[in-house]
Design an enzyme around this catalytic site. Structure first.
Site, PDB file in Angstrom:
ATOM      1  CB  THR A 126      -0.934  -0.015   1.228  1.00  0.00           C
ATOM      2  OG1 THR A 126      -1.723  -1.203   1.155  1.00  0.00           O
ATOM      3  CG2 THR A 126      -1.848   1.198   1.257  1.00  0.00           C
ATOM      4  CD  GLU A 127       3.371   2.978  -3.937  1.00  0.00           C
ATOM      5  OE1 GLU A 127       2.972   3.935  -4.650  1.00  0.00           O
ATOM      6  OE2 GLU A 127       4.298   2.229  -4.262  1.00  0.00           O
ATOM      7  CB  SER A 132      -9.242   0.580  -2.799  1.00  0.00           C
ATOM      8  OG  SER A 132      -9.760   0.499  -1.494  1.00  0.00           O
ATOM      9  CB  ILE A 157       3.690  -1.321   5.830  1.00  0.00           C
ATOM     10  CG1 ILE A 157       3.632  -0.534   4.506  1.00  0.00           C
ATOM     11  CG2 ILE A 157       4.370  -2.684   5.666  1.00  0.00           C
ATOM     12  CD1 ILE A 157       2.712  -1.105   3.435  1.00  0.00           C
ATOM     13  N   GLY A 241      -5.207 -15.592   0.292  1.00  0.00           N
ATOM     14  CA  GLY A 241      -5.012 -16.401   1.505  1.00  0.00           C
ATOM     15  C   GLY A 241      -5.175 -15.569   2.766  1.00  0.00           C
ATOM     16  NE  ARG A 243      -8.452  -9.375  -0.086  1.00  0.00           N
ATOM     17  CZ  ARG A 243      -8.355  -8.926  -1.322  1.00  0.00           C
ATOM     18  NH1 ARG A 243      -8.803  -9.662  -2.331  1.00  0.00           N
ATOM     19  NH2 ARG A 243      -7.821  -7.755  -1.574  1.00  0.00           N
ATOM     20  N   GLY A 340     -23.853   0.422  29.594  1.00  0.00           N
ATOM     21  CA  GLY A 340     -22.750   1.148  30.238  1.00  0.00           C
ATOM     22  C   GLY A 340     -21.584   0.232  30.601  1.00  0.00           C
ATOM     23  CD  GLU A 364      -4.458  -9.003   5.387  1.00  0.00           C
ATOM     24  OE1 GLU A 364      -4.960 -10.087   5.091  1.00  0.00           O
ATOM     25  OE2 GLU A 364      -3.516  -8.862   6.185  1.00  0.00           O
ATOM     26  CB  THR A 366     -12.485  -1.578   1.767  1.00  0.00           C
ATOM     27  OG1 THR A 366     -12.652  -1.592   0.340  1.00  0.00           O
ATOM     28  CG2 THR A 366     -11.399  -0.587   2.140  1.00  0.00           C
TER      29      THR A 366
HETATM   30  N1  CAA Z   1      -4.979 -14.140  -8.202  1.00  0.00           N
HETATM   31  C1  CAA Z   1      -4.172 -14.091  -9.293  1.00  0.00           C
HETATM   32  N2  CAA Z   1      -4.205 -13.084 -10.201  1.00  0.00           N
HETATM   33  C2  CAA Z   1      -5.097 -12.079  -9.999  1.00  0.00           C
HETATM   34  C3  CAA Z   1      -5.965 -12.071  -8.892  1.00  0.00           C
HETATM   35  C4  CAA Z   1      -5.894 -13.159  -7.975  1.00  0.00           C
HETATM   36  N3  CAA Z   1      -6.677 -13.208  -6.907  1.00  0.00           N
HETATM   37  N4  CAA Z   1      -6.726 -10.956  -8.953  1.00  0.00           N
HETATM   38  C5  CAA Z   1      -6.363 -10.292 -10.053  1.00  0.00           C
HETATM   39  N5  CAA Z   1      -5.377 -10.975 -10.693  1.00  0.00           N
HETATM   40  C6  CAA Z   1      -4.713 -10.609 -11.928  1.00  0.00           C
HETATM   41  C7  CAA Z   1      -5.752 -10.587 -13.052  1.00  0.00           C
HETATM   42  O1  CAA Z   1      -5.905 -11.871 -13.605  1.00  0.00           O
HETATM   43  C8  CAA Z   1      -5.157  -9.619 -14.037  1.00  0.00           C
HETATM   44  O2  CAA Z   1      -4.120 -10.291 -14.764  1.00  0.00           O
HETATM   45  P1  CAA Z   1      -3.895  -9.962 -16.331  1.00  0.00           P
HETATM   46  O3  CAA Z   1      -3.508  -8.500 -16.392  1.00  0.00           O
HETATM   47  O4  CAA Z   1      -2.782 -10.892 -16.691  1.00  0.00           O
HETATM   48  O5  CAA Z   1      -5.202 -10.226 -16.994  1.00  0.00           O
HETATM   49  C9  CAA Z   1      -4.476  -8.599 -13.127  1.00  0.00           C
HETATM   50  O6  CAA Z   1      -4.243  -9.262 -11.865  1.00  0.00           O
HETATM   51  C10 CAA Z   1      -5.303  -7.351 -12.915  1.00  0.00           C
HETATM   52  O7  CAA Z   1      -6.569  -7.752 -12.425  1.00  0.00           O
HETATM   53  P2  CAA Z   1      -7.775  -6.726 -12.262  1.00  0.00           P
HETATM   54  O8  CAA Z   1      -7.990  -6.005 -13.560  1.00  0.00           O
HETATM   55  O9  CAA Z   1      -8.923  -7.426 -11.627  1.00  0.00           O
HETATM   56  O10 CAA Z   1      -7.116  -5.668 -11.227  1.00  0.00           O
HETATM   57  P3  CAA Z   1      -7.608  -4.242 -10.768  1.00  0.00           P
HETATM   58  O11 CAA Z   1      -6.521  -3.267 -10.939  1.00  0.00           O
HETATM   59  O12 CAA Z   1      -8.962  -3.930 -11.342  1.00  0.00           O
HETATM   60  O13 CAA Z   1      -7.714  -4.429  -9.170  1.00  0.00           O
HETATM   61  C11 CAA Z   1      -8.735  -4.915  -7.095  1.00  0.00           C
HETATM   62  C12 CAA Z   1      -8.645  -5.146  -8.626  1.00  0.00           C
HETATM   63  C13 CAA Z   1      -9.520  -6.115  -6.643  1.00  0.00           C
HETATM   64  C14 CAA Z   1      -9.477  -3.639  -6.695  1.00  0.00           C
HETATM   65  C15 CAA Z   1      -7.312  -4.920  -6.464  1.00  0.00           C
HETATM   66  O14 CAA Z   1      -6.607  -3.746  -6.786  1.00  0.00           O
HETATM   67  C16 CAA Z   1      -7.370  -5.072  -4.960  1.00  0.00           C
HETATM   68  O15 CAA Z   1      -7.492  -6.188  -4.428  1.00  0.00           O
HETATM   69  N6  CAA Z   1      -7.250  -3.953  -4.219  1.00  0.00           N
HETATM   70  C17 CAA Z   1      -7.180  -3.982  -2.767  1.00  0.00           C
HETATM   71  C18 CAA Z   1      -5.784  -4.182  -2.339  1.00  0.00           C
HETATM   72  C19 CAA Z   1      -5.699  -4.629  -0.917  1.00  0.00           C
HETATM   73  O16 CAA Z   1      -6.356  -5.570  -0.489  1.00  0.00           O
HETATM   74  N7  CAA Z   1      -4.809  -3.977  -0.173  1.00  0.00           N
HETATM   75  C20 CAA Z   1      -4.498  -4.338   1.151  1.00  0.00           C
HETATM   76  C21 CAA Z   1      -3.025  -4.507   1.275  1.00  0.00           C
HETATM   77  S1  CAA Z   1      -2.401  -5.379   2.632  1.00  0.00           S
HETATM   78  C22 CAA Z   1      -2.884  -4.468   3.981  1.00  0.00           C
HETATM   79  O17 CAA Z   1      -4.029  -4.250   4.224  1.00  0.00           O
HETATM   80  C23 CAA Z   1      -1.850  -3.911   4.865  1.00  0.00           C
HETATM   81  C24 CAA Z   1      -1.256  -4.928   5.724  1.00  0.00           C
HETATM   82  O18 CAA Z   1      -0.052  -4.923   5.903  1.00  0.00           O
HETATM   83  C25 CAA Z   1      -2.146  -5.918   6.394  1.00  0.00           C
END
Ligand code: CAA
Length: 381
Positions: A126-127, A132, A157, A241, A243, A340, A364, A366
């Protein structure tokens, strides 16, 4: 008694955590009252018990446990103390892609020490402008001879403030992958790396969240993790995983909220009898227990699919979405039942549970991101 899909596998896990539950609960209560700082005491206790390396590969010193055992463990720890379940889980976020695509040398350097809790790894995705929208990564890695020179910033992070090494997602400035995301292992004690603890978190205070800055950080090219340009896919696979872990954590929180509510409503007398006799309270208990059971089943289903080697992206998102919203509901109802005595932290664990659970709908991915993932997959068929 919480339902077990496979009692022969899950019961020993529950029994193991029961041995340390009251202790981590007590330690957590006292850590929670301090300003946000990483609890090395709880982390070391969990590592010594094998919880930190629980699913890391056996050949590299981990426990080699299944996803179902892992979900059970996280659920049980969260029951006693939710931040401790994060302390147990977060190292696995960074170790997961290393296990899947790392070289033998990278695995040997990181996994055995991470499993013992001697090394803290962080998953740095995340940046400030890529939360998202994780694909919008701005951190760059310029190529300079045999090195990458990394510039950028990461935020939110988990354990980033105390981590020794990061799986850092970057855009390598090289023909063919410039616009794609890659992953690089970065020693977080190198010159040019700055770390900070994000302060005044609402809950989960002693499983800290960090901020990382990279200013011309030189990293050998052999630290590239997997193939260049494949980083986004690796990140998404890891999050699938992870999630399940959040769903399990939320399930443990819901169980605790329910158990506390049942106990309290049988003891608390109002209008001449225990409040458990009142239909208003019974309806809350019924809704809580139904949502809890559904959370648990969705979580176990996603874990079982992962163990079977089947695709589980949708099921992990469904479990995380449902269980985190259910935990919010259950803790909120528990607060209402305790009134309370729930709102004031010295009387019951509800006030702390309320603060600790809220982030499950945020990190991980929203709830809105989970809905995007589910709908996208369902519509694609
Ligand atoms: N497994 C494998 N490949 C995947 C995948 C998955 N689950 N999901 C997507 N991909 C691949 C797609 O197949 C696609 O590949 P190609 O380009 O080869 O076709 C590529 O990734 C892009 O896929 P999308 O077009 O679906 O991607 P998107 O840009 O539209 O993003 C999104 C979709 C679901 C919104 C994604 O950006 C996302 O999950 N965002 C949330 C991120 C997140 O959960 N952040 C939390 C970080 S960790 C944290 O919280 C901090 C911590 O330290 C705990």
């Amino acid at each position: 008694m919480p339902f077990n899909v496979r009692p022969e596998i899950q019961q020993p896990v529950r029994d193991m955590i029961k041995e340390i539950g009251p202790q981590i609960q007590e330690m957590g209560r006292s850590e929670d009252r301090k300003p946000d700082s990483f609890s090395f005491d709880i982390f070391r206790l969990l590592a010594a018990k094998g919880c930190v390396g629980y699913v890391m590969p056996k050949e590299y010193g981990g426990g080699g446990r299944t996803a179902l055992e892992y979900a059970t463990m996280i659920e049980e720890i969260a029951y006693w103390d939710a931040p401790s379940s994060l302390l147990a889980a977060v190292s696995q976020l960074a170790v997961d892609p290393i296990t899947r695509v790392g070289t033998d040398e990278q695995k040997k350097a990181i996994i055995p020490k991470s499993a013992k809790g001697e090394l803290i790894p962080a998953f740095a995705l995340t940046e400030p402008n890529a939360g998202s929208d994780a694909a919008n990564q701005q951190t760059t890695a310029e190529v300079d001879g045999d090195n990458y020179v990394i510039n950028g910033e990461k935020i939110f992070i988990m354990h980033g403030d105390v981590a020794h090494v990061g799986v850092v997602f970057v855009k390598i400035q090289e023909e063919g992958v410039r616009d794609k995301i890659s992953s690089v292992l970065v020693d977080l004690n190198l010159p040019g790396v700055k770390k900070a603890t994000l302060m005044h978190k609402m809950g989960m205070k002693y499983a800290t969240t960090g901020r990382l800055w990279f200013d011309k950080v030189r990293v050998p090219k052999k630290n590239l993790l997997g193939e260049p340009g494949k980083g986004f896919k690796y990140a998404m696979q890891t999050l699938d995983g992870a999630r399940i872990g959040i769903a399990a954590q939320a399930t443990g929180i819901s169980q605790r909220a329910l158990d506390e509510s049942v106990k309290y409503s049988k003891e608390r007398i109002a209008f001449g009898s225990p409040i458990a006799k009142l239909q208003a309270i019974q309806w809350m208990i019924a809704d809580m227990s139904t949502k809890l059971e559904a959370s648990r089943l969705l979580t176990y289903k996603a874990a079982a699919l992962q163990d079977a080697g089947e695709k589980f992206t949708v099921e992990a998102s469904q479990a995380k979405l449902f269980a985190s919203e259910a935990a919010n509901f259950c803790v909120d109802r528990a607060m209402q039942i305790h009134s309370g005595y729930g709102y004031i932290g010295e009387f019951s664990p509800i006030e702390k549970l309320y603060r600790d659970q809220r982030v499950a709908e945020i990190y991980e991915g929203t709830s809105e991101v989970q809905r995007l993932v589910i709908a996208g997959n369902v519509l694609r068929g």
